[in-house]
Motif scaffolding. Structure first.
Motif, PDB file in Angstrom:
ATOM      1  N   VAL A 199       7.060   6.179  -2.713  1.00 20.10           N
ATOM      2  CA  VAL A 199       7.212   4.747  -2.477  1.00 20.10           C
ATOM      3  C   VAL A 199       8.564   4.343  -3.057  1.00 20.10           C
ATOM      4  O   VAL A 199       8.877   4.638  -4.211  1.00 20.10           O
ATOM      5  CB  VAL A 199       6.078   3.949  -3.142  1.00 20.10           C
ATOM      6  N   ALA A 200       9.370   3.673  -2.257  1.00 22.73           N
ATOM      7  CA  ALA A 200      10.743   3.338  -2.662  1.00 22.73           C
ATOM      8  C   ALA A 200      10.790   2.034  -3.445  1.00 22.73           C
ATOM      9  O   ALA A 200       9.910   1.169  -3.326  1.00 22.73           O
ATOM     10  CB  ALA A 200      11.631   3.233  -1.424  1.00 22.73           C
ATOM     11  N   ALA A 201      11.859   1.892  -4.231  1.00 23.02           N
ATOM     12  CA  ALA A 201      12.109   0.646  -4.948  1.00 23.02           C
ATOM     13  C   ALA A 201      12.231  -0.506  -3.951  1.00 23.02           C
ATOM     14  O   ALA A 201      12.760  -0.346  -2.856  1.00 23.02           O
ATOM     15  CB  ALA A 201      13.390   0.770  -5.762  1.00 23.02           C
ATOM     16  N   GLY A 202      11.719  -1.656  -4.349  1.00 26.51           N
ATOM     17  CA  GLY A 202      11.675  -2.817  -3.454  1.00 26.51           C
ATOM     18  C   GLY A 202      10.297  -3.025  -2.877  1.00 26.51           C
ATOM     19  O   GLY A 202       9.978  -4.115  -2.396  1.00 26.51           O
ATOM     20  N   SER A 203       9.460  -1.976  -2.913  1.00 25.39           N
ATOM     21  CA  SER A 203       8.091  -2.051  -2.410  1.00 25.39           C
ATOM     22  C   SER A 203       7.150  -2.514  -3.523  1.00 25.39           C
ATOM     23  O   SER A 203       7.493  -2.489  -4.708  1.00 25.39           O
ATOM     24  CB  SER A 203       7.628  -0.686  -1.911  1.00 25.39           C
ATOM     25  N   THR A 204       5.962  -2.909  -3.112  1.00 25.73           N
ATOM     26  CA  THR A 204       4.879  -3.169  -4.061  1.00 25.73           C
ATOM     27  C   THR A 204       3.648  -2.395  -3.613  1.00 25.73           C
ATOM     28  O   THR A 204       3.466  -2.132  -2.422  1.00 25.73           O
ATOM     29  CB  THR A 204       4.517  -4.666  -4.152  1.00 25.73           C
ATOM     30  N   VAL A 205       2.814  -2.031  -4.564  1.00 26.20           N
ATOM     31  CA  VAL A 205       1.520  -1.410  -4.282  1.00 26.20           C
ATOM     32  C   VAL A 205       0.492  -2.124  -5.148  1.00 26.20           C
ATOM     33  O   VAL A 205       0.643  -2.179  -6.380  1.00 26.20           O
ATOM     34  CB  VAL A 205       1.527   0.095  -4.598  1.00 26.20           C
ATOM     35  N   ALA A 206      -0.508  -2.710  -4.510  1.00 28.21           N
ATOM     36  CA  ALA A 206      -1.528  -3.497  -5.212  1.00 28.21           C
ATOM     37  C   ALA A 206      -0.874  -4.596  -6.052  1.00 28.21           C
ATOM     38  O   ALA A 206      -1.308  -4.887  -7.175  1.00 28.21           O
ATOM     39  CB  ALA A 206      -2.398  -2.585  -6.066  1.00 28.21           C
ATOM     40  N   GLY A 207       0.199  -5.170  -5.506  1.00 27.69           N
ATOM     41  CA  GLY A 207       0.863  -6.272  -6.182  1.00 27.69           C
ATOM     42  C   GLY A 207       1.831  -5.862  -7.267  1.00 27.69           C
ATOM     43  O   GLY A 207       2.497  -6.713  -7.863  1.00 27.69           O
ATOM     44  N   ARG A 208       1.943  -4.559  -7.539  1.00 22.89           N
ATOM     45  CA  ARG A 208       2.826  -4.080  -8.609  1.00 22.89           C
ATOM     46  C   ARG A 208       4.132  -3.566  -7.992  1.00 22.89           C
ATOM     47  O   ARG A 208       4.119  -2.717  -7.108  1.00 22.89           O
ATOM     48  CB  ARG A 208       2.158  -2.966  -9.405  1.00 22.89           C
ATOM     49  N   PRO A 209       5.283  -4.029  -8.466  1.00 31.60           N
ATOM     50  CA  PRO A 209       6.556  -3.646  -7.858  1.00 31.60           C
ATOM     51  C   PRO A 209       7.070  -2.292  -8.328  1.00 31.60           C
ATOM     52  O   PRO A 209       6.811  -1.852  -9.456  1.00 31.60           O
ATOM     53  CB  PRO A 209       7.499  -4.754  -8.315  1.00 31.60           C
ATOM     54  N   ASP A 257       0.851  -1.193   0.000  1.00 30.29           N
ATOM     55  CA  ASP A 257       0.000   0.000   0.000  1.00 30.29           C
ATOM     56  C   ASP A 257       0.882   1.236   0.000  1.00 30.29           C
ATOM     57  O   ASP A 257       2.053   1.175   0.390  1.00 30.29           O
ATOM     58  CB  ASP A 257      -0.892  -0.017   1.250  1.00 30.29           C
ATOM     59  N   LYS A 258       0.318   2.371  -0.420  1.00 28.05           N
ATOM     60  CA  LYS A 258       1.067   3.631  -0.418  1.00 28.05           C
ATOM     61  C   LYS A 258       0.966   4.380   0.898  1.00 28.05           C
ATOM     62  O   LYS A 258       1.729   5.317   1.140  1.00 28.05           O
ATOM     63  CB  LYS A 258       0.549   4.556  -1.528  1.00 28.05           C
ATOM     64  N   ARG A 259       0.021   4.028   1.744  1.00 28.56           N
ATOM     65  CA  ARG A 259      -0.247   4.818   2.947  1.00 28.56           C
ATOM     66  C   ARG A 259       0.733   4.503   4.068  1.00 28.56           C
ATOM     67  O   ARG A 259       1.126   3.337   4.242  1.00 28.56           O
ATOM     68  CB  ARG A 259      -1.677   4.571   3.425  1.00 28.56           C
ATOM     69  N   PRO A 260       1.148   5.539   4.839  1.00 32.42           N
ATOM     70  CA  PRO A 260       2.046   5.288   5.977  1.00 32.42           C
ATOM     71  C   PRO A 260       1.427   4.309   6.975  1.00 32.42           C
ATOM     72  O   PRO A 260       0.216   4.350   7.236  1.00 32.42           O
ATOM     73  CB  PRO A 260       2.225   6.677   6.605  1.00 32.42           C
ATOM     74  N   ALA A 261       2.279   3.441   7.521  1.00 25.59           N
ATOM     75  CA  ALA A 261       1.799   2.506   8.546  1.00 25.59           C
ATOM     76  C   ALA A 261       1.684   3.192   9.901  1.00 25.59           C
ATOM     77  O   ALA A 261       0.853   2.816  10.723  1.00 25.59           O
ATOM     78  CB  ALA A 261       2.750   1.309   8.641  1.00 25.59           C
ATOM     79  N   SER A 266      11.550  -6.531  10.374  1.00 21.86           N
ATOM     80  CA  SER A 266      11.574  -7.921  10.809  1.00 21.86           C
ATOM     81  C   SER A 266      10.227  -8.326  11.392  1.00 21.86           C
ATOM     82  O   SER A 266       9.963  -9.516  11.598  1.00 21.86           O
ATOM     83  CB  SER A 266      12.668  -8.141  11.866  1.00 21.86           C
ATOM     84  N   ALA A 267       9.378  -7.337  11.650  1.00 20.17           N
ATOM     85  CA  ALA A 267       8.073  -7.612  12.260  1.00 20.17           C
ATOM     86  C   ALA A 267       6.990  -7.858  11.218  1.00 20.17           C
ATOM     87  O   ALA A 267       6.163  -8.765  11.364  1.00 20.17           O
ATOM     88  CB  ALA A 267       7.666  -6.450  13.166  1.00 20.17           C
ATOM     89  N   ARG A 268       6.989  -7.041  10.148  1.00 19.22           N
ATOM     90  CA  ARG A 268       5.951  -7.161   9.115  1.00 19.22           C
ATOM     91  C   ARG A 268       6.546  -6.776   7.770  1.00 19.22           C
ATOM     92  O   ARG A 268       7.524  -6.021   7.704  1.00 19.22           O
ATOM     93  CB  ARG A 268       4.761  -6.233   9.416  1.00 19.22           C
ATOM     94  N   PRO A 269       5.947  -7.234   6.672  1.00 22.70           N
ATOM     95  CA  PRO A 269       6.458  -6.890   5.338  1.00 22.70           C
ATOM     96  C   PRO A 269       5.993  -5.499   4.905  1.00 22.70           C
ATOM     97  O   PRO A 269       5.256  -5.328   3.921  1.00 22.70           O
ATOM     98  CB  PRO A 269       5.867  -7.989   4.447  1.00 22.70           C
ATOM     99  N   TYR A 270       6.442  -4.494   5.636  1.00 23.53           N
ATOM    100  CA  TYR A 270       6.048  -3.126   5.321  1.00 23.53           C
ATOM    101  C   TYR A 270       6.619  -2.700   3.970  1.00 23.53           C
ATOM    102  O   TYR A 270       7.717  -3.111   3.573  1.00 23.53           O
ATOM    103  CB  TYR A 270       6.581  -2.166   6.388  1.00 23.53           C
TER     104      TYR A 270
END
Length: 302
Positions: free
Chosen positions: A166-176, A25-29, A70-74
């Motif tokens: 959103v930084a490289a290495g992340s995905t949003v809606a399944g798109r990298p 997701d794009k939203r801050p955790a 290490s806690a969640r795949p943020y």
């Protein structure tokens, strides 16, 4: 999670301040609440003594990063201002009619040609929807650049102080989000920097607040002056945050009956403009801070 942690540490090693986004997701955790809804129970807000948004939470500390990823795949957000970055966000049209079918890269190239310049190679990321993020170093001198939306042309936005990508290495809606050119960010192009400098603010009338005389008035006057100084003396990138804190402090006095809301708004607005903040963000931040302060009224003995 291992890949995300590796990517997060890599970005931080470049000196980029990062923070967790909600997974895919794009939203801050964090934080999970707005400034208006801050109750002070969030540990980071409680320790700071005020609402702490995503920008001041962003970090390059590898230990904090390891604990979080290490806690969640943020996902990974990069706070552009603290990272001294200006990111040019080049979008793609969603329909053939949008922007005449031109994508953001075409619009930017046309703009560069008008200025007799090119687009220097720089760190580049391809976004999940096929757009492009061009990372540039923020100028060392001059005004702190802010976010823009369409100011340079259709399909072209920018992110700087007060913004994130959103930084490289992340995905949003399944798109990298994928690195397309891995190199150090180039200095922001001179012609582009000139276009992004905020327009000068209109001249401001001196703000005069009549607080009367006596010990109570002297206390309120000192409190107002202290909060004005907090805003005008704040460093670039921290001015909007300082404005919010000062609005909370004066909002407490307003709620306690020691200061009129119009006067508090006037002095804070003048301080914000002196510090170089823009009208829209100034009005929004002051209103939010005054509302937060009103929940904890502070009276002043006569």
């Amino acid at each position: 999670m291992t890949d995300l942690l590796t990517a997060a540490l890599t970005h931080a090693k470049r000196g980029w301040h990062i923070f967790p986004l909600r997974p895919d997701d794009k939203r801050p955790a964090f934080p999970d609440h707005s400034a208006d809804d801050c109750t002070g129970r969030d540990p980071r807000c409680r320790n700071a003594g005020h609402h702490l948004g995503w920008e001041p939470r962003a970090t390059t500390d590898p230990d904090r990063i390891r604990r979080a990823w290490s806690a969640r795949p943020y996902g990974i957000g990069i706070a552009c201002g603290p990272s001294r970055l200006v990111v040019v966000d080049l979008d793609t049209p969603k329909t053939p009619a949008e922007a005449g079918g031109r994508d953001g890269l075409t619009v930017l190239a046309e703009l560069a040609a008008e200025h007799g310049a090119g687009i220097a190679p720089t760190y580049t990321v391809t976004t999940g929807r096929g757009g492009t993020h061009l990372y540039y170093r923020h100028p060392d001198d001059g005004a702190a650049l802010r976010n823009t939306a369409g100011a340079l042309g259709p399909m072209v936005d920018t992110r700087a102080y007060g913004g994130y990508v959103v930084a490289a290495g992340s995905t949003v809606a399944g798109r990298p989000y994928v690195v397309d050119l891995d190199t150090d960010p180039a200095p922001l192009l001179g012609w582009l920097a000139e276009l992004l400098v905020p327009a000068p603010l209109p001249p401001q009338r001196p703000v005069v607040v009549d607080l009367g005389t006596g010990r109570r008035a002297a206390y309120v006057d000192a409190a107002v002056c202290a909060q004005v100084a907090e805003v005008t003396d704040a460093a670039p990138g921290g001015r909007n945050h300082a404005l919010y804190r000062s609005a909370v402090a004066l909002g407490q006095l307003v709620a306690g009956g020691a200061l009129a809301e119009d006067d508090a708004t006037a002095v804070l607005t003048d301080a914000a403009y002196t510090a170089g903040l823009r009208p829209v963000e100034t009005a929004r931040t002051i209103a939010s801070g005054l509302r937060a302060g009103a929940r904890r009224p502070r009276s002043v003995a006569a």
